[in-house]
Design an enzyme around this catalytic site. Sequence first.
Site, short mmCIF file in Angstrom:
data_model
loop_
_atom_site.label_atom_id
_atom_site.label_comp_id
_atom_site.label_asym_id
_atom_site.label_seq_id
_atom_site.Cartn_x
_atom_site.Cartn_y
_atom_site.Cartn_z
N GLU A 38 -5.20 1.09 2.79
CA GLU A 38 -4.89 0.03 3.77
C GLU A 38 -4.95 0.55 5.20
OE1 GLU A 38 -2.70 -2.62 6.43
OE2 GLU A 38 -2.32 -0.51 6.04
N HIS B 76 0.80 -1.23 0.00
CA HIS B 76 0.00 0.00 0.00
C HIS B 76 0.84 1.29 0.00
CE1 HIS B 76 0.26 0.87 4.45
NE2 HIS B 76 0.42 -0.43 4.53
ZN ZN Z 1 1.25 -1.21 6.35
#
Ligand code: ZN
Length: 348
Positions: A224, A73
């Site tokens: 995320e 991410h």
């Molecule tokens: Zn992370």
Amino acid sequence: MTLPDLNLDALIDFLTRLLNTPSPTGFTENAIALCEAELADISGVRLSRTRKGALVGVLPGESDEGWRAMTAHVDTLGAMVKEIKSNGRLKMSKLGGFAWNSVEGEGVTVFTQEGETVRGSILLTKASVHVHGQDMSKTERKDEVMEIRLDARTTSAQETQDLGISVGDFVAFDPRVEVTNGFVRSRHLDDKACVACMLFTVKALVKAGLKPKKTAVLHVSNYEEVGHGAAAGIPPEVTELLAVDMAAVGEGQTSDEFHATLCVKDSGGPYHFGLNQRMRKLAEQHDIPYKVDIYPYYGSDGEALWRAGRDVAVSLIGPGVDASHNYERTHTEALLATVRWCLAYLLE
Ligand SMILES: [Zn+2]
């Protein structure tokens, strides 16, 4: 089989540029565009974006059965302007999980709706020792007592509004990237270090003239830190997901800054036993320096996919990162181990 060589200098150069590209969760477009540009010159990778703003690359493999995916991410911790105070300073609302003391005194950039930027720093509302005495060391750091002091002439809400600042503007913390003796010290190594590892895995593979064993998906996640990044954007053909995210280093942990770690359990429970076994075997086969660990306060995009109801095997690996969600640090040895592990996985 020997694994393809990695251009570590190029990886560090890209990682430094990515770290210096602000991308708090919800405001990740520039970082996603940087990744897209980096992947654009790799032949054979088909790129697309999800509506949510994630980047997806597909690299055809020797077999088109049972696709494999990797996710990392680019979104990071950060804040949003919660309120413009009567003294012209800004109250914040946190993006992601961190303690205010870990960013106290840090430089910040505020992004206005008109695309302008205003610099400032995060301070206690009662910051001066000469005014408030030693009591400030006892102040509990919470939203109410933290503020942004803008580097602009403003002492009223109106003057701050006149700068173009409004509630909801994104706030990015300065990463302060420094590379010394192989150590990479910066905020937001979680998870930009792994985004760099994932991209350079594919670069090394393609440069060596190799194809992944099975068609491989690269998913650059952008939500995320708030728990739902990879819940969308993993194509339906995918049967396995390797989440690539930082390993938690600290007291009681096996992980360190010189190894990659296989996380067998975190706050969301155990990962996939069978895929974990394969990952361990691959590390042994290729002499990859690795640890096996459990992270006590941690969730990943692998779990986001599971919670979204997808029936895939999920494992989690990543480089050891010291002082995570604080002023973080890792080492090139851990990055190299992570890339080699990803290469072994795709070529298996
Ligand atoms: Zn992370």
